[in-house]
Design an enzyme around this catalytic site. Sequence first.
Site, PDB file in Angstrom:
ATOM      1  N   HIS A 267       2.480   1.447  -3.403  1.00  0.00           N
ATOM      2  CA  HIS A 267       1.200   2.175  -4.377  1.00  0.00           C
ATOM      3  C   HIS A 267       0.823   3.564  -4.187  1.00  0.00           C
ATOM      4  O   HIS A 267       0.863   4.194  -5.377  1.00  0.00           O
ATOM      5  CB  HIS A 267      -0.058   1.270  -3.993  1.00  0.00           C
ATOM      6  CG  HIS A 267      -1.143   1.492  -4.974  1.00  0.00           C
ATOM      7  ND1 HIS A 267      -2.127   2.251  -4.559  1.00  0.00           N
ATOM      8  CD2 HIS A 267      -1.568   0.964  -6.091  1.00  0.00           C
ATOM      9  CE1 HIS A 267      -3.240   2.271  -5.402  1.00  0.00           C
ATOM     10  NE2 HIS A 267      -2.872   1.475  -6.454  1.00  0.00           N
TER      11      HIS A 267
ATOM     12  N   ARG B 263       0.828  -1.431   0.078  1.00  0.00           N
ATOM     13  CA  ARG B 263       0.133  -0.115   0.077  1.00  0.00           C
ATOM     14  C   ARG B 263       0.891   1.206   0.159  1.00  0.00           C
ATOM     15  O   ARG B 263       0.652   2.290  -0.805  1.00  0.00           O
ATOM     16  CB  ARG B 263      -0.847  -0.056   1.216  1.00  0.00           C
ATOM     17  CG  ARG B 263      -1.758   1.123   1.552  1.00  0.00           C
ATOM     18  CD  ARG B 263      -3.050   1.093   0.372  1.00  0.00           C
ATOM     19  NE  ARG B 263      -3.690  -0.032   0.400  1.00  0.00           N
ATOM     20  CZ  ARG B 263      -4.673  -0.314  -0.668  1.00  0.00           C
ATOM     21  NH1 ARG B 263      -4.929   0.688  -1.571  1.00  0.00           N
ATOM     22  NH2 ARG B 263      -5.352  -1.336  -0.842  1.00  0.00           N
TER      23      ARG B 263
END
Length: 206
Positions: free
Chosen positions: A39, A36
């Site tokens: 990302h 995450r």
Amino acid sequence: MYIKNPMEIENKSMDIIDEVMGDTNFSEEEKIIAKRMIHTTGDFDYRNIIIFKNDFIGEAKKSILEKVTIFTDTKMAYTGINKPALEKAGCELKCYIDDERVFSLSKELGTTRSACAVDLAIQDGIDIFVIGNAPTALFRILELVKEGKANPRFVVGVPVGFVGAAESKEYLREFDIPSISTVGNKGGSNVAASIINALLYMVVGR
């Protein structure tokens, strides 16, 4: 390839990130958070600089289940945390950076508003801290821990920058506090928000 569906775009991104995670030793849940963060930043280097300490994920998930209040050091981190997931978890966010008391205290003490915001949060009984921007806020938390005036459940310590950021995170890692931090100057409010979002998704889903 032109992909329009937001969830499909995210899934495709995560698949691409997954391909470079083979050289890491993260647990499955640590990997979810690391992915995450990558990302959010588009920076694969994060997989080499993330440090989890003292069962950070276990403590964070347990805390979220207790419907806690979470302190963030910036409006950007506050804005970046997923509100539907937060509401689903029954948790609350607080950011004191624009609080009038912070302005007064900062002027009186000759220190940053970020550091003063930490004092107010602790006065209000908050014991979860998400720091993405201000090393002074992280240093202040640790100062208060050392003085026995604060006992954080967990700390997200990823301030970004060239003055004090790396040092504040290194200092955090000296404490037996459940924490996540990054080595060096990388981090940011968006990174801090991505960590909380990953935890929320683990606990309550999307």
